[in-house]
Scaffold this motif. Structure first.
Motif, short mmCIF file in Angstrom:
data_model
loop_
_atom_site.label_atom_id
_atom_site.label_comp_id
_atom_site.label_asym_id
_atom_site.label_seq_id
_atom_site.Cartn_x
_atom_site.Cartn_y
_atom_site.Cartn_z
N SER A 66 0.95 -1.26 -0.05
CA SER A 66 -0.02 -0.06 0.07
C SER A 66 0.77 1.19 -0.02
CB SER A 66 -1.02 0.01 1.21
OG SER A 66 -0.31 0.02 2.37
N TYR A 67 2.17 1.40 0.95
CA TYR A 67 2.92 2.23 0.74
C TYR A 67 3.59 2.58 -0.69
CZ TYR A 67 5.68 5.61 3.66
OH TYR A 67 6.20 6.82 4.22
N ALA A 68 3.92 1.75 -1.16
CA ALA A 68 4.42 1.54 -2.85
C ALA A 68 3.55 2.25 -3.57
CB ALA A 68 5.08 0.09 -2.90
N CYS A 69 2.37 1.51 -3.48
CA CYS A 69 1.08 2.26 -4.49
C CYS A 69 0.76 3.79 -4.18
CB CYS A 69 -0.07 1.52 -4.15
SG CYS A 69 -0.14 -0.11 -4.75
N VAL A 70 0.88 4.11 -2.87
CA VAL A 70 0.66 5.41 -2.77
C VAL A 70 1.84 6.36 -3.41
CG1 VAL A 70 0.64 7.25 -0.80
CG2 VAL A 70 -0.93 5.37 -0.76
N ILE A 71 3.06 5.80 -2.97
CA ILE A 71 4.21 6.66 -3.61
C ILE A 71 4.24 6.49 -5.25
CG2 ILE A 71 6.72 6.26 -3.66
CD1 ILE A 71 6.79 5.37 -0.77
N SER A 72 3.84 5.25 -5.78
CA SER A 72 3.92 5.70 -7.18
C SER A 72 2.71 6.46 -7.53
CB SER A 72 3.39 3.91 -7.63
OG SER A 72 4.47 3.19 -6.99
N LEU A 73 1.53 6.62 -7.17
CA LEU A 73 0.66 7.44 -7.50
C LEU A 73 0.91 8.77 -7.25
CD1 LEU A 73 -2.51 7.62 -8.39
CD2 LEU A 73 -2.95 7.73 -5.93
N LEU A 96 11.86 6.62 4.70
CA LEU A 96 10.52 6.59 4.95
C LEU A 96 10.32 7.90 5.95
CD1 LEU A 96 9.82 2.87 5.23
CD2 LEU A 96 9.53 4.26 3.44
N ILE A 97 11.40 8.04 6.77
CA ILE A 97 10.87 9.14 7.79
C ILE A 97 10.87 10.53 6.95
CG2 ILE A 97 11.93 10.41 9.62
CD1 ILE A 97 12.60 7.67 10.82
N ALA A 140 10.48 19.15 -5.82
CA ALA A 140 10.48 18.61 -4.41
C ALA A 140 9.50 17.33 -3.94
CB ALA A 140 10.41 19.63 -3.38
N THR A 141 8.49 17.40 -4.54
CA THR A 141 7.46 16.29 -4.12
C THR A 141 7.95 14.92 -4.79
OG1 THR A 141 5.64 17.75 -4.16
CG2 THR A 141 5.12 15.63 -4.33
N LEU A 142 8.32 15.24 -6.03
CA LEU A 142 9.06 14.06 -6.79
C LEU A 142 10.07 13.59 -6.14
CD1 LEU A 142 8.54 12.22 -9.31
CD2 LEU A 142 10.00 13.88 -10.50
N LEU A 143 11.00 14.32 -5.82
CA LEU A 143 12.21 13.98 -5.06
C LEU A 143 11.80 13.15 -3.73
CD1 LEU A 143 15.47 13.96 -4.79
CD2 LEU A 143 15.10 16.08 -3.48
N PHE A 144 10.74 13.69 -2.92
CA PHE A 144 10.42 12.94 -1.79
C PHE A 144 9.71 11.57 -2.29
CE2 PHE A 144 10.28 17.18 0.48
CZ PHE A 144 11.29 16.89 1.43
N ALA A 145 9.10 11.40 -3.26
CA ALA A 145 8.48 10.30 -3.78
C ALA A 145 9.28 9.26 -3.89
CB ALA A 145 7.55 10.36 -4.66
N ILE A 146 10.66 9.66 -4.76
CA ILE A 146 11.65 8.93 -4.90
C ILE A 146 12.38 8.07 -3.67
CG2 ILE A 146 14.15 8.90 -6.03
CD1 ILE A 146 12.82 10.55 -8.25
N VAL A 147 12.57 9.32 -2.79
CA VAL A 147 13.27 8.70 -1.57
C VAL A 147 12.46 7.79 -0.66
CG1 VAL A 147 14.10 9.62 0.67
CG2 VAL A 147 14.85 10.79 -1.12
N GLY A 148 11.17 7.88 -0.45
CA GLY A 148 10.03 7.18 -0.08
C GLY A 148 10.14 5.78 -0.74
#
Length: 163
Positions: free
Chosen positions: A11-18, A70-71, A50-58
């Motif tokens: 679910s975390y991977a799906c949210v980050i992918s979205l 994740l933090i 910045a949001t894309l960078l955070f998604a990549i880190v996540g």
């Protein structure tokens, strides 16, 4: 890091992918389709990047099951949301002040043109109000839409002469 629940991980991977796909779409839109002369689009480039960078880190944190990415992702997204909430409140207050200043600059209301007066009277009847701030906005020509009804509980002007 201990054993991670598979459902939570997926679910975390799906949210980050979205998030990643939607932000990538926004970047594409702003880069290729939008007019580059508008300053607001440059700000959107920064926030989208910045949001894309955070998604990549996540996504890295989910794939490698590391806690620190994740933090970083969670804190970055929370700070971004808080920034947008504060900005929205500031903009709403600014717009409200600008609208109030514009309408209060039109006083007295008896100087409005005929079409604006008809619309304003209809608004007063519908919302049971009188003027912008009070009945005194009309000066000496208080309209019928400000008069009290039989069972009126709102502040209004009495049509009965004071003795």
């Amino acid at each position: 890091m201990g054993e991670v629940n598979v459902v939570l991980k997926r679910s975390y991977a799906c949210v980050i992918s979205l998030i990643g796909v939607s932000v990538s779409f926004l970047l594409f839109f702003f880069w290729f389709l939008a007019d580059h002369a508008i300053k607001g689009f440059y700000i959107m480039y920064g926030f989208s990047s910045a949001t894309l960078l955070f998604a990549i880190v996540g996504a890295f944190g989910v794939c490698k099951e590391k806690k620190w990415p994740l933090i970083v992702f969670a804190v970055g997204m929370i700070l971004g949301c808080l920034y947008f909430i504060v900005t929205e409140i500031f903009l709403l207050v600014t717009v409200k002040k600008a609208i109030e200043d514009e309408y209060l600059g039109m006083l007295p209301l008896s100087n409005f043109n005929e079409s604006d007066l008809l619309e304003f009277h209809e608004l007063q009847r519908e919302y049971h109000c009188c003027g912008l701030t009070s009945f005194q906005d009309w000066e000496n020509s208080i309209p019928e839409s400000c008069e009290c009804g039989q069972d009126s509980t709102d502040p209004c002007v009495s049509s009965q002469p004071v003795i």
